[in-house]
Each structure stands twice: as structure tokens, then as C-alpha cells.
Design an enzyme around this catalytic site. Structure first.
Site, PDB file in Angstrom:
ATOM      1  N   THR A  36       3.665   1.655   4.227  1.00 50.70           N
ATOM      2  CA  THR A  36       2.890   2.330   3.180  1.00 50.70           C
ATOM      3  C   THR A  36       3.457   1.966   1.975  1.00 50.70           C
ATOM      4  OG1 THR A  36       1.913   4.116   1.910  1.00 50.70           O
ATOM      5  CG2 THR A  36       3.738   4.555   3.533  1.00 50.70           C
ATOM      6  N   GLU A  61       0.181   7.993   6.364  1.00 54.12           N
ATOM      7  CA  GLU A  61       1.073   9.053   7.128  1.00 54.12           C
ATOM      8  C   GLU A  61       0.355  10.006   8.104  1.00 54.12           C
ATOM      9  OE1 GLU A  61       1.038   7.720   4.068  1.00 54.12           O
ATOM     10  OE2 GLU A  61       3.200   7.999   3.025  1.00 54.12           O
ATOM     11  N   LYS A  77      -2.738  14.461 -18.119  1.00 55.28           N
ATOM     12  CA  LYS A  77      -2.472  15.867 -18.634  1.00 55.28           C
ATOM     13  C   LYS A  77      -2.737  15.924 -20.052  1.00 55.28           C
ATOM     14  CE  LYS A  77       0.981  16.387 -14.813  1.00 55.28           C
ATOM     15  NZ  LYS A  77       1.400  15.098 -14.428  1.00 55.28           N
ATOM     16  N   TRP A 112      -5.398  19.585 -16.788  1.00 51.02           N
ATOM     17  CA  TRP A 112      -5.367  18.280 -15.845  1.00 51.02           C
ATOM     18  C   TRP A 112      -6.885  18.003 -16.037  1.00 51.02           C
ATOM     19  CZ3 TRP A 112      -2.432  19.158 -10.751  1.00 51.02           C
ATOM     20  CH2 TRP A 112      -1.064  19.409 -10.813  1.00 51.02           C
TER      21      TRP A 112
HETATM   22  P1  AMP Z   1      -3.336   4.618   2.157  1.00 47.41           P
HETATM   23  O1  AMP Z   1      -2.250   5.279   2.872  1.00 47.41           O
HETATM   24  O2  AMP Z   1      -3.171   3.253   1.369  1.00 47.41           O
HETATM   25  O3  AMP Z   1      -4.625   4.931   3.141  1.00 47.41           O
HETATM   26  O4  AMP Z   1      -3.643   5.524   0.862  1.00 47.41           O
HETATM   27  C1  AMP Z   1      -3.820   6.937   1.085  1.00 47.41           C
HETATM   28  C2  AMP Z   1      -4.410   7.480  -0.314  1.00 47.41           C
HETATM   29  O5  AMP Z   1      -5.618   6.972  -0.423  1.00 47.41           O
HETATM   30  C3  AMP Z   1      -4.370   8.823  -0.440  1.00 47.41           C
HETATM   31  O6  AMP Z   1      -3.417   9.616  -0.688  1.00 47.41           O
HETATM   32  C4  AMP Z   1      -5.642   9.188  -1.290  1.00 47.41           C
HETATM   33  O7  AMP Z   1      -5.037   9.119  -2.630  1.00 47.41           O
HETATM   34  C5  AMP Z   1      -6.535   7.913  -1.340  1.00 47.41           C
HETATM   35  N1  AMP Z   1      -7.879   8.092  -0.659  1.00 47.41           N
HETATM   36  C6  AMP Z   1      -7.984   8.132   0.864  1.00 47.41           C
HETATM   37  N2  AMP Z   1      -9.156   8.457   1.033  1.00 47.41           N
HETATM   38  C7  AMP Z   1      -9.661   8.781  -0.215  1.00 47.41           C
HETATM   39  C8  AMP Z   1     -11.064   9.364  -0.465  1.00 47.41           C
HETATM   40  N3  AMP Z   1     -11.947   9.661   0.439  1.00 47.41           N
HETATM   41  N4  AMP Z   1     -11.059   9.659  -1.891  1.00 47.41           N
HETATM   42  C9  AMP Z   1     -10.105   9.482  -2.717  1.00 47.41           C
HETATM   43  N5  AMP Z   1      -9.127   9.147  -2.358  1.00 47.41           N
HETATM   44  C10 AMP Z   1      -8.637   8.777  -1.222  1.00 47.41           C
END
Ligand code: AMP
Length: 542
Positions: free
Chosen positions: A185, A330, A439, A444
Site C-alpha cells: 500500500t 489492509e 481544519k 473540520w
Molecule cells: P487502498 O488501500 O489503496 O484501497 O485505499 C484505501 C483508502 O481508500 C481508504 O482508507 C479510503 O480513504 C479510500 N476509500 C476506499 N473506499 C472508499 C469509499 N467508498 N469512499 C471514500 N473513500 C474510500
């Protein structure tokens, strides 16, 4: 008293065994990287996966070794996953969209021994091959006729490799807690970190994510995972689909609106899954051609928030159920899914969309809470927002080789880095990444919420919101916009559109127009780059 049930290990090879034995005839249809459509079934995939496992062991792959893939969603990539895991090895999916330096770091850090790659990615690996001392072999996922001239050392042809085997291979015995998958990641700071999936976690996650209130794929379904297999298990589908015995439609390298539509239509796809940008391209194609989606029942959308306009188009104009999902690498990766609870189906369209625009509720196996900066749990009232923490059997407890240090708190909670609300019924809504939240005067502001509203404004193709330093308020929102083709919306028009839709103090202080918004390798808006690009930007209100 101990239970008297059998100790049947939860290993992923049992998934492909089951599919081959009970759904052997169910098809996998691939748009190959070479071009033509290819058809096979679970029985054949099972045999070819065992042949490949045999060949890999002959090449010296042993329990615990790491073997990488850099590949599109195809039948060969699917076979490679099960073959690698079936050798007791760890399948490391490489994201081809990463920068060369990141790839070099990841391949070396993971100690990849063999890399299986699609034709498309030969140039990427050729360019860095000299910096990958541990890689002993490269295997190109094609047949002899399509083998390219290459400078990759010890390079083999996939079809030739498996042709030499008879498939009489017994899966290597492993403990269900042994590693079987690895996906890095890319944090915005520091080096990428490796998330290590276990056999057990993948089996549990596949079962849980495919529940009836989740992805819900059944043996009668034709499922198209547009989400790449290099994005965390293709959102469970690599395991959930063969568990259910549904047919899989693999899109290969072509992810544009027209190509995806062609598969949805011709292969009568009933369930599909991808990030919003893919659906943006599909919807544009549908609007241009007037085509409809008569076979499609459900589209799972996650990775980024689903803009309300997209949600409404699918549900109203195309009668396709949107399943908004949230997750992260994760979490294997699914955490929440947005299916309705009792009574919600009867609500008005607008109210239903209010619910669907949220990221959904935790599936079984995911515990969830939100906390303030001091770790105090916040109420589930749909208003209070705080750090989103999770716990469960398919959630990382550490990163490969201890990178990033301790990732769980004393009670075993994993901080997702997201900021969210939870409502009375358990629906979670992401307001931001913790580091992207704006912020302003100690309060927020959710950048995501403004972005998603802004893309609903006529003439706006894409929008991003970042905080800009402000002498009085600390930070104030700047809205960055890419105009739709042929459109030139004014700042005034966009701000007027937002008025009344968000709190007054959330209104962006300015609108900046750009040709392009930068994206990460997983298609998310690159806020860090944007913040650098707009460093020192003077807001008219400053
Ligand atoms: P990744 O590990 O690359 O899949 O990224 C994960 C991150 O993507 C999460 O911690 C969120 O910040 C963002 N994310 C995943 N799904 C969504 C969703 N449906 N809406 C908003 N953010 C999302």
C-alpha cells in the site's frame, strides 16, 4: 468442553478445488491481452493452475517464497494466483501504475524470486531489471507465437512452461495462518508497506464479503471484476467467485467505457465492481450511444466515494443497484457495504440515495468505531466525525518486516487513517482521509463532501478540494476543477451551485481551474501533489 468439529484448514486451494469439483463447467471469459476473447472453465483452470504449480516447484519455488505478478485480470493471472498459493508460496501483486523507483523498492523489499508478467508490462520490467538482483526468472503470460524480443534475463513463456507438465501436483500443505498474498500500500509519506494476507484471512474475507447483504454473487451470476487483481484481491472476487461457482468475466487490458460495455452486454454480466472513474467512462459511453444495461443487476463501487450523480444515474436511468463499498488494502480489502436495512426500500428515491451515498455498514468480521483525538469513542449519531478504527480476522496486524512499527493500539484496533461518521443504524460515511481534512477555525471541513457535490455541477468533470493556509482560520477550502469537455463553467456558477447544499462556512474561498488532477496508482486524487502545486496560493479572503 471442546467442540467436536473437524479441523478443516481454511486454505485458498480448497476454494479452487471446490469450484473445479462442483462448478467445473462454469465459464471464465477473458478479453486476452493479445486481443481475442478466450473461454475456459473452473475444471480447466484448476488443471492449469496445478500444472503451473508443478512448473514453479521445478523452478525452485518453495513454501514461503515470494512470487510476483504484474498482470491484468485474465484467466492466466487467475491460474497464477492459485498456482503460487498452492505451492505454499506468497503471491505478490505488483501495481504497474507505480513509479519505477517504487517498483524497484517493492520487488527488492519483498524478495520476489520470480515475476510473472503480461506482455503490456515487458517494457516496465526491462527498464528496471538491472536493479532487481533477486529475481531469478521472468515468465511472460502468453504463448510462443506472441513471445516478444526481450532483454529480460531468464525469461520463459507461460504456455510452454505449463505445457511440459501433467498437472499431477498435490497442493503443498500449509497452516491456515501461513501467508499466501502480498500487496503493498503506497502511503503518501515513507516507503510503501507490504500487507500480508493469510490463507485463513482470504477465505474468511471471501465468505464475508460475498454475503447476501454484500456482493451477493451466486452460482447463476456472471461477474465482471473490473477492479484489478493488483488492488487487494480484486475486492474478494478472486476467492468469492469460485466459492460461489459464478462465472467470471475478465476484462484484460481494456478498461475504457466501450470495452467494458461490450463485455457487460455480450457476456450478460449481472454483477460488476470497480472504482468510480471506471463508471464515469462507462456512463459517458452510455450517454453517447444511448445504450442500456438490461442484464446488469448490481454494481459494486468503492475505492473512492461514489458521487451522488453517478449513484442516481445508475439507479434511476439504468435501473442498476449500486452497492457502495468502503475498504482498504489492509482490510483484505472490504470493510463496509451499503445494502439496505428493513424498511429502507420503501423510502422515497431521494431518501434512499441519501443512504446509498454513505459507504455502508460493517460486514460481519469487521468491528468498527470512531474516536476523537484522545481515543474516546464518539456517538453514532451520523454527525460526530472522528478517526475510524477497525478490528477483525482479515485486517492487518502489522506490515511486512515490521515496517511502520506498531500498527494496532493496546486493544487491537487498527487506525484506518480515515475520518468518518457512524449513524444510528450503523451506516458509515467517510468525510476524509485524516491528513486531508480541512481544519478551519478549529472545526473540520470534509473535502470529499464538497468534491462530490461539485462534480454534480453542470460543466464540471472532476473536482478536488484542499486546505490552503489562511491567516485567520488556519485553513480554508480551495476548490480545484477540471472542466468537462467543451464546457467552461465560471467560478460564480460553481459557487452558486454549491450554495445551500453545504454549510456556509464550508463554502470554498476560491475556485481554481486546471487541465488535469493528479491521481495515485490506485486512482485516488493525489492531494499531496495538489497541495505542493498550490503551495503559497493566495486566497481572495486572506
Ligand atoms: P487502498 O488501500 O489503496 O484501497 O485505499 C484505501 C483508502 O481508500 C481508504 O482508507 C479510503 O480513504 C479510500 N476509500 C476506499 N473506499 C472508499 C469509499 N467508498 N469512499 C471514500 N473513500 C474510500
Amino acid at each position: 468442553m471442546r467442540g467436536l468439529m473437524q479441523d478443516w484448514p481454511l486454505v485458498v486451494t480448497s476454494v479452487i478445488d471446490h469450484a473445479a469439483e462442483w462448478h467445473g463447467e462454469r465459464e471464465m471469459v477473458t478479453r486476452t491481452v493479445e486481443g481475442p476473447i478466450h473461454r475456459t472453465n473452473y475444471a480447466e483452470l484448476h488443471l492449469r493452475a496445478r500444472k503451473l504449480a508443478q512448473a514453479l516447484s521445478r523452478l525452485g519455488v518453495a513454501k514461503g517464497d515470494v512470487v510476483a505478478t504484474m498482470a491484468w485480470n485474465t484467466h492466466r493471472h487467475f491460474e497464477a494466483w492459485y498456482a503460487i498459493m498452492g505451492c505454499g508460496a506468497v503471491c505478490h501483486t505488483l501495481n504497474p501504475r507505480l513509479f519505477a523507483e517504487q517498483l524497484v523498492y517493492i520487488v527488492n523489499h519483498a524478495e520476489d524470486k520470480i515475476v510473472l508478467l503480461d506482455l503490456t508490462f515487458v517494457p516496465i520490467l526491462e527498464a528496471i531489471r538491472d536493479q532487481l538482483p533477486n529475481v531469478r526468472n521472468y515468465v511472460i503470460l502468453t504463448d510462443r507465437a506472441h513471445m516478444p524480443e526481450t532483454t529480460l534475463p531468464n525469461c520463459l513463456c507461460y504456455e510452454e512452461l505449463i505445457d511440459g507438465e501433467d498437472g499431477s501436483f498435490a497442493w503443498v500443505e500449509v497452516d491456515e495462518h501461513d501467508a499466501c498474498g502480498l500487496c503493498y500500500t503506497s502511503g503518501t509519506t515513507g516507503n510503501p508497506k507490504g500487507v500480508v494476507y493469510a490463507h485463513r484471512s482470504n477465505v474468511i474475507h471471501g465468505l464475508a464479503a460475498n454475503g447476501a447483504d454484500g456482493i451477493g454473487a451466486r452460482s447463476v451470476d456472471n461477474v465482471l471484476p473490473v477492479v484489478p487483481m493488483f488492488h487487494a484481491n480484486a475486492w474478494a472476487l478472486v476467492f468469492a467467485a469460485p466459492m460461489a461457482g459464478c462465472s467470471l468475466i475478465m476484462p484484460g487490458a481494456k478498461l475504457d467505457g466501450e470495452s467494458i460495455f461490450e463485455l457487460l452486454d455480450k457476456q450478460k454480466v449481472s454483477i460488476t465492481a470497480a472504482v468510480p472513474t471506471v463508471w464515469l467512462m462507462l456512463l459517458q459511453h452510455l450517454e453517447k450511444t444511448g445504450a442500456k444495461l438490461p442484464h446488469l443487476d448490481r454494481v459494486v463501487i468503492g475505492g473512492s466515494a461514489v458521487p451522488r450523480v453517478m449513484l442516481e444515474k445508475f439507479e434511476r436511468d439504468y435501473e442498476v443497484e449500486v452497492m457502495h463499498a468502503w475498504g482498504m488494502t489492509e482490510l483484505s480489502p472490504v470493510g463496509t457495504l451499503g445494502s439496505f436495512k428493513s424498511g429502507m426500500e420503501e423510502l422515497s428515491f431521494d431518501r434512499r440515495m441519501d443512504i446509498k451515498v454513505k459507504q455502508g455498514r460493517p460486514m460481519y468480521t469487521v468491528e468498527m468505531k470512531i474516536t476523537d483525538d484522545d481515543g474516546n469513542e464518539l456517538p453514532r449519531d451520523g454527525k460526530a466525525f472522528g478517526h475510524l478504527l477497525v478490528r477483525g480476522p482479515a485486517i492487518a496486524s502489522a506490515y511486512l518486516k515490521g515496517e511502520g512499527g506498531k500498527v494496532l493500539d493496546d486493544d487491537g484496533w487498527f487506525d484506518t487513517g480515515d475520518v468518518a461518521t457512524l449513524d444510528e443504524l450503523g451506516f458509515m460515511q467517510i468525510t476524509d482521509r485524516a491528513k486531508d481534512v480541512i481544519k478551519s477555525g478549529g472545526e473540520w471541513i470534509s473535502s470529499i463532501e464538497i468534491e462530490n457535490l461539485a462534480v454534480g455541477c453542470p460543466g464540471v468533470a472532476e473536482a478536488a478540494v484542499i486546505g490552503i493556509a489562511h491567516p485567520k482560520w488556519d485553513e480554508r477550502p480551495l476548490l480545484i476543477v477540471v472542466a468537462a469537455e467543451g464546457a467552461s463553467p465560471s467560478k460564480q456558477e460553481i459557487l452558486e451551485y454549491l450554495e445551500g447544499k453545504i454549510a456556509k462556512w464550508w463554502m470554498p474561498d476560491d475556485v481554481a481551474f486546471v487541465d488535469e488532477i493528479p491521481h495515485t496508482a490506485t486512482g485516488k486524487i493525489q492531494k499531496l501533489t495538489l497541495r505542493k502545486q498550490f503551495e503559497g496560493y493566495e486566497l481572495p479572503t486572506a
